[in-house]
Write a protein that holds these residues in place. Structure first.
Motif, PDB file in Angstrom:
ATOM      1  N   PRO A 100      48.300  12.019  46.787  1.00  0.00           N
ATOM      2  CA  PRO A 100      47.987  10.773  47.613  1.00  0.00           C
ATOM      3  C   PRO A 100      46.699  10.418  48.843  1.00  0.00           C
ATOM      4  CG  PRO A 100      49.303  13.102  49.450  1.00  0.00           C
ATOM      5  CD  PRO A 100      49.091  13.198  47.703  1.00  0.00           C
ATOM      6  N   ALA A 101      46.283   9.637  49.296  1.00  0.00           N
ATOM      7  CA  ALA A 101      45.349   8.847  49.722  1.00  0.00           C
ATOM      8  C   ALA A 101      45.057   8.162  50.846  1.00  0.00           C
ATOM      9  CB  ALA A 101      44.060   9.540  49.130  1.00  0.00           C
ATOM     10  N   ILE A 102      44.607   7.254  51.694  1.00  0.00           N
ATOM     11  CA  ILE A 102      44.422   6.823  52.905  1.00  0.00           C
ATOM     12  C   ILE A 102      43.719   6.971  53.253  1.00  0.00           C
ATOM     13  CG2 ILE A 102      47.155   6.886  53.211  1.00  0.00           C
ATOM     14  CD1 ILE A 102      46.826   7.919  55.532  1.00  0.00           C
ATOM     15  N   PHE A 103      43.468   5.224  54.100  1.00  0.00           N
ATOM     16  CA  PHE A 103      41.617   4.860  55.008  1.00  0.00           C
ATOM     17  C   PHE A 103      42.704   5.082  56.247  1.00  0.00           C
ATOM     18  CE2 PHE A 103      40.073   1.608  51.903  1.00  0.00           C
ATOM     19  CZ  PHE A 103      38.702   2.684  51.818  1.00  0.00           C
ATOM     20  N   SER A 104      41.303   6.085  57.538  1.00  0.00           N
ATOM     21  CA  SER A 104      41.569   5.785  58.839  1.00  0.00           C
ATOM     22  C   SER A 104      41.015   4.416  59.238  1.00  0.00           C
ATOM     23  CB  SER A 104      40.470   6.868  59.491  1.00  0.00           C
ATOM     24  OG  SER A 104      39.072   5.626  59.164  1.00  0.00           O
ATOM     25  N   PRO A 105      42.442   4.641  60.084  1.00  0.00           N
ATOM     26  CA  PRO A 105      42.357   2.806  60.993  1.00  0.00           C
ATOM     27  C   PRO A 105      41.288   2.166  60.941  1.00  0.00           C
ATOM     28  CG  PRO A 105      43.898   4.459  61.993  1.00  0.00           C
ATOM     29  CD  PRO A 105      42.513   4.953  61.048  1.00  0.00           C
ATOM     30  N   THR A 106      40.077   2.793  61.368  1.00  0.00           N
ATOM     31  CA  THR A 106      38.850   1.680  60.977  1.00  0.00           C
ATOM     32  C   THR A 106      38.143   2.287  59.884  1.00  0.00           C
ATOM     33  OG1 THR A 106      37.627   4.466  61.700  1.00  0.00           O
ATOM     34  CG2 THR A 106      38.209   2.844  63.198  1.00  0.00           C
ATOM     35  N   GLY A 107      38.524   3.163  58.594  1.00  0.00           N
ATOM     36  CA  GLY A 107      37.746   2.453  57.654  1.00  0.00           C
ATOM     37  C   GLY A 107      36.827   3.280  56.748  1.00  0.00           C
ATOM     38  N   ALA A 108      36.382   4.468  58.724  1.00  0.00           N
ATOM     39  CA  ALA A 108      35.182   5.076  57.976  1.00  0.00           C
ATOM     40  C   ALA A 108      35.496   6.324  57.672  1.00  0.00           C
ATOM     41  CB  ALA A 108      34.751   5.721  59.552  1.00  0.00           C
ATOM     42  N   SER A 109      36.872   6.653  57.257  1.00  0.00           N
ATOM     43  CA  SER A 109      37.145   7.915  56.380  1.00  0.00           C
ATOM     44  C   SER A 109      37.788   7.877  55.824  1.00  0.00           C
ATOM     45  CB  SER A 109      37.631   8.925  57.642  1.00  0.00           C
ATOM     46  OG  SER A 109      36.977   9.737  58.784  1.00  0.00           O
ATOM     47  N   ILE A 110      38.736   8.242  54.813  1.00  0.00           N
ATOM     48  CA  ILE A 110      39.619   8.802  53.864  1.00  0.00           C
ATOM     49  C   ILE A 110      40.294   9.979  53.694  1.00  0.00           C
ATOM     50  CG2 ILE A 110      39.849   8.807  50.956  1.00  0.00           C
ATOM     51  CD1 ILE A 110      37.080   7.253  50.531  1.00  0.00           C
ATOM     52  N   ILE A 111      40.938  10.394  54.428  1.00  0.00           N
ATOM     53  CA  ILE A 111      42.292  10.468  53.555  1.00  0.00           C
ATOM     54  C   ILE A 111      43.480  10.866  52.690  1.00  0.00           C
ATOM     55  CG2 ILE A 111      44.239  12.169  55.480  1.00  0.00           C
ATOM     56  CD1 ILE A 111      43.262   9.559  57.400  1.00  0.00           C
ATOM     57  N   SER A 112      43.213  12.536  51.908  1.00  0.00           N
ATOM     58  CA  SER A 112      43.640  12.708  51.308  1.00  0.00           C
ATOM     59  C   SER A 112      44.765  13.851  51.106  1.00  0.00           C
ATOM     60  CB  SER A 112      42.644  12.477  50.265  1.00  0.00           C
ATOM     61  OG  SER A 112      42.009  14.487  50.468  1.00  0.00           O
ATOM     62  N   GLY A 113      45.637  13.985  50.491  1.00  0.00           N
ATOM     63  CA  GLY A 113      46.684  15.887  50.285  1.00  0.00           C
ATOM     64  C   GLY A 113      46.706  16.271  48.714  1.00  0.00           C
TER      65      GLY A 113
ATOM     66  N   GLU B  94      41.655  22.460  43.840  1.00  0.00           N
ATOM     67  CA  GLU B  94      41.155  23.569  44.841  1.00  0.00           C
ATOM     68  C   GLU B  94      41.228  23.211  46.150  1.00  0.00           C
ATOM     69  OE1 GLU B  94      37.052  22.504  45.062  1.00  0.00           O
ATOM     70  OE2 GLU B  94      36.359  22.710  42.855  1.00  0.00           O
ATOM     71  N   ALA B  95      42.742  22.777  46.531  1.00  0.00           N
ATOM     72  CA  ALA B  95      43.180  22.338  47.806  1.00  0.00           C
ATOM     73  C   ALA B  95      44.327  21.427  47.421  1.00  0.00           C
ATOM     74  CB  ALA B  95      42.502  21.847  49.304  1.00  0.00           C
ATOM     75  N   GLN B  96      45.529  22.380  46.713  1.00  0.00           N
ATOM     76  CA  GLN B  96      46.762  22.028  46.480  1.00  0.00           C
ATOM     77  C   GLN B  96      47.539  22.117  47.600  1.00  0.00           C
ATOM     78  OE1 GLN B  96      48.423  20.979  43.612  1.00  0.00           O
ATOM     79  NE2 GLN B  96      46.701  21.727  42.280  1.00  0.00           N
ATOM     80  N   THR B  97      47.369  22.810  48.761  1.00  0.00           N
ATOM     81  CA  THR B  97      47.681  22.726  50.559  1.00  0.00           C
ATOM     82  C   THR B  97      47.566  22.539  51.351  1.00  0.00           C
ATOM     83  OG1 THR B  97      47.422  24.736  50.136  1.00  0.00           O
ATOM     84  CG2 THR B  97      49.922  24.652  48.756  1.00  0.00           C
ATOM     85  N   ALA B  98      46.359  21.292  51.763  1.00  0.00           N
ATOM     86  CA  ALA B  98      45.749  20.692  51.964  1.00  0.00           C
ATOM     87  C   ALA B  98      46.094  19.280  52.407  1.00  0.00           C
ATOM     88  CB  ALA B  98      44.045  21.454  51.952  1.00  0.00           C
ATOM     89  N   VAL B  99      45.567  18.926  53.572  1.00  0.00           N
ATOM     90  CA  VAL B  99      44.470  17.972  54.029  1.00  0.00           C
ATOM     91  C   VAL B  99      43.058  17.896  54.350  1.00  0.00           C
ATOM     92  CG1 VAL B  99      45.179  16.418  55.726  1.00  0.00           C
ATOM     93  CG2 VAL B  99      47.162  17.340  55.024  1.00  0.00           C
ATOM     94  N   ARG B 100      42.527  16.055  53.677  1.00  0.00           N
ATOM     95  CA  ARG B 100      41.311  16.715  53.396  1.00  0.00           C
ATOM     96  C   ARG B 100      40.713  15.205  53.800  1.00  0.00           C
ATOM     97  NH1 ARG B 100      38.986  19.061  47.775  1.00  0.00           N
ATOM     98  NH2 ARG B 100      40.396  17.884  47.255  1.00  0.00           N
ATOM     99  N   VAL B 101      39.575  15.705  54.632  1.00  0.00           N
ATOM    100  CA  VAL B 101      39.266  14.203  55.724  1.00  0.00           C
ATOM    101  C   VAL B 101      37.550  14.195  55.118  1.00  0.00           C
ATOM    102  CG1 VAL B 101      38.421  13.151  57.547  1.00  0.00           C
ATOM    103  CG2 VAL B 101      40.499  14.623  57.674  1.00  0.00           C
ATOM    104  N   TRP B 102      37.167  12.824  54.583  1.00  0.00           N
ATOM    105  CA  TRP B 102      36.130  12.339  53.209  1.00  0.00           C
ATOM    106  C   TRP B 102      35.119  11.236  53.896  1.00  0.00           C
ATOM    107  CZ3 TRP B 102      35.775  15.434  48.583  1.00  0.00           C
ATOM    108  CH2 TRP B 102      37.354  16.196  48.074  1.00  0.00           C
ATOM    109  N   GLU B 103      34.739  11.559  54.077  1.00  0.00           N
ATOM    110  CA  GLU B 103      33.347  10.231  54.380  1.00  0.00           C
ATOM    111  C   GLU B 103      33.777   8.964  53.694  1.00  0.00           C
ATOM    112  OE1 GLU B 103      31.789   9.743  57.155  1.00  0.00           O
ATOM    113  OE2 GLU B 103      31.170  11.924  57.950  1.00  0.00           O
ATOM    114  N   ALA B 104      34.309   8.001  54.009  1.00  0.00           N
ATOM    115  CA  ALA B 104      34.114   6.742  53.172  1.00  0.00           C
ATOM    116  C   ALA B 104      32.983   5.756  52.765  1.00  0.00           C
ATOM    117  CB  ALA B 104      35.072   6.155  54.307  1.00  0.00           C
ATOM    118  N   ALA B 105      32.248   6.767  53.541  1.00  0.00           N
ATOM    119  CA  ALA B 105      30.546   5.717  52.408  1.00  0.00           C
ATOM    120  C   ALA B 105      29.942   6.849  51.392  1.00  0.00           C
ATOM    121  CB  ALA B 105      29.420   6.058  53.861  1.00  0.00           C
ATOM    122  N   ASN B 106      30.257   7.711  51.466  1.00  0.00           N
ATOM    123  CA  ASN B 106      29.541   8.341  50.141  1.00  0.00           C
ATOM    124  C   ASN B 106      30.533   9.320  49.340  1.00  0.00           C
ATOM    125  OD1 ASN B 106      30.135  10.178  52.001  1.00  0.00           O
ATOM    126  ND2 ASN B 106      27.400  10.055  52.775  1.00  0.00           N
TER     127      ASN B 106
END
Length: 351
Positions: free
Chosen positions: A237-250, A254-266
């Protein structure tokens, strides 16, 4: 593809007070529970926050009325039919006037929310006379162009652009990729976040469908899920943050049991938050600070992105939590599970 504007009502009101319960204190237990018989594979709030639409493997989309004042009277939930096969996904229009349901029959049906009547149909084309019903199955829907356009993905690997007001197919592109099972457009309407059955997360240009960047997950978030399962459970699963600046994934290899936050730009990883089980679904609060992760073990982890920690763990489901979503004011969280329940949790307006 056809149109049936003004067709007779396909909805039926359902009222069963025994299905809705108020178990206990807000926050610690679900505020209300609606019990169905089959897994809740997707859910979506309307813009007013008074309705939650959901699918449960049947040929109807269902809508739970979460407050009073609906024009059809005192009903807990109602359903809209019209499909010849199970409904797989639904979405409310941004203006709150329409509900769109799509299913394994390759049909997208537009419903008028004030009356429950059918307002139109859009039919995924059959690529050949030998095409099976399964290849036309629609897996994801997303509005674009301020609600004037609709994107769909289906099991034939096509992404299609529609004009819902005319029930018209405008464009279709076949992607040489695993099937897309979820889509979301960013706030500016320029980028499309997609997840496929391989577990990859990509950002596409909305107009050209070209890939702009990719987050390499490469494996299902659920260890038990296998690639290409028809319910899409192998999608990370993955979603944009409300502003679109971040991507949030599950999840991910390498991280089966983690919520991860990524820079949407890169697509650079910013940080991870460990949770108790593999994430199966994600929802972000309207202000963007909190993320609800529906987990394989039946829990919902509410994560605080500022403190980079789990704020609270909600326990109410007895199976994987397949869908989550915050109401538009952030005060209520809806969760849907493999146990066949839709549950509402009060956040106290803090999220």
């Amino acid at each position: 593809m056809g149109s049936a504007c003004g067709a007779g009502s396909q909805s039926g009101a359902v009222h069963d007070p025994s299905k809705v319960k108020t178990p206990g204190a807000a926050g610690d237990q679900a505020l209300r529970v609606l019990r169905m018989e089959t897994p809740i594979s997707s859910l979506h709030w309307d813009e007013t926050g008074s309705r939650v639409g959901f699918t449960d493997g049947h040929k109807e989309a269902k809508v739970w009325l979460t407050d009073e004042g609906d024009t059809r009277g005192a009903v807990d939930h109602f359903k809209v039919g019209g499909h010849s096969a199970p409904v797989t996904v639904l979405v409310f229009s941004p203006n709150g006037k329409f509900l769109l349901s799509a299913g394994r029959d390759g049909m997208i049906i537009i419903w008028l929310l004030d009356t429950g009547e059918k307002g139109g149909e859009m039919d995924v084309p059959k690529l050949s006379l030998s095409a099976t019903e399964g290849t036309r199955e629609i897996r994801a829907l997303a509005f674009a162009g301020e609600g004037k356009l609709l994107l769909s993905s289906s099991w034939d690997s096509f992404i299609r652009l529609w004009d819902p007001s005319k029930s018209l197919l405008l464009k279709e592109v076949q992607k040489d990729l695993p099937q897309v099972v979820s889509m979301q457009i960013d706030l500016k309407g320029r980028s499309l976040l997609v997840c496929n059955t391989k577990g990859d997360i990509q950002v596409w240009d909305v107009k050209s469908f070209d890939t702009l960047l990719e987050v390499q997950h490469g494996a299902p978030s659920s260890p038990e899920a296998s690639e290409g399962e028809p319910d899409g459970s192998s999608c990370s699963p993955a979603i944009f943050s409300p502003t679109g600046a971040s991507i949030i994934s599950g999840g991910g290899p390498e991280a089966q049991t983690a919520v991860r936050v990524w820079e949407a730009a890169n697509a650079q990883l910013r940080f991870s938050i460990q949770v108790n089980s593999a994430p199966r679904s994600l929802g972000v609060s309207p202000q963007g600070r909190f993320v609800a992760a529906g987990l394989e073990n039946g829990e919902v982890a509410v994560c605080d992105l500022e403190s980079k920690s789990v704020l609270k763990t909600l326990k109410g489901h007895t199976g994987p939590v397949l869908s989550v979503g915050f109401r538009t004011d952030g005060r209520i969280l809806a969760t849907g599970g493999a146990d066949g329940t839709v549950q509402l949790w009060q956040t106290g307006g803090k999220l």
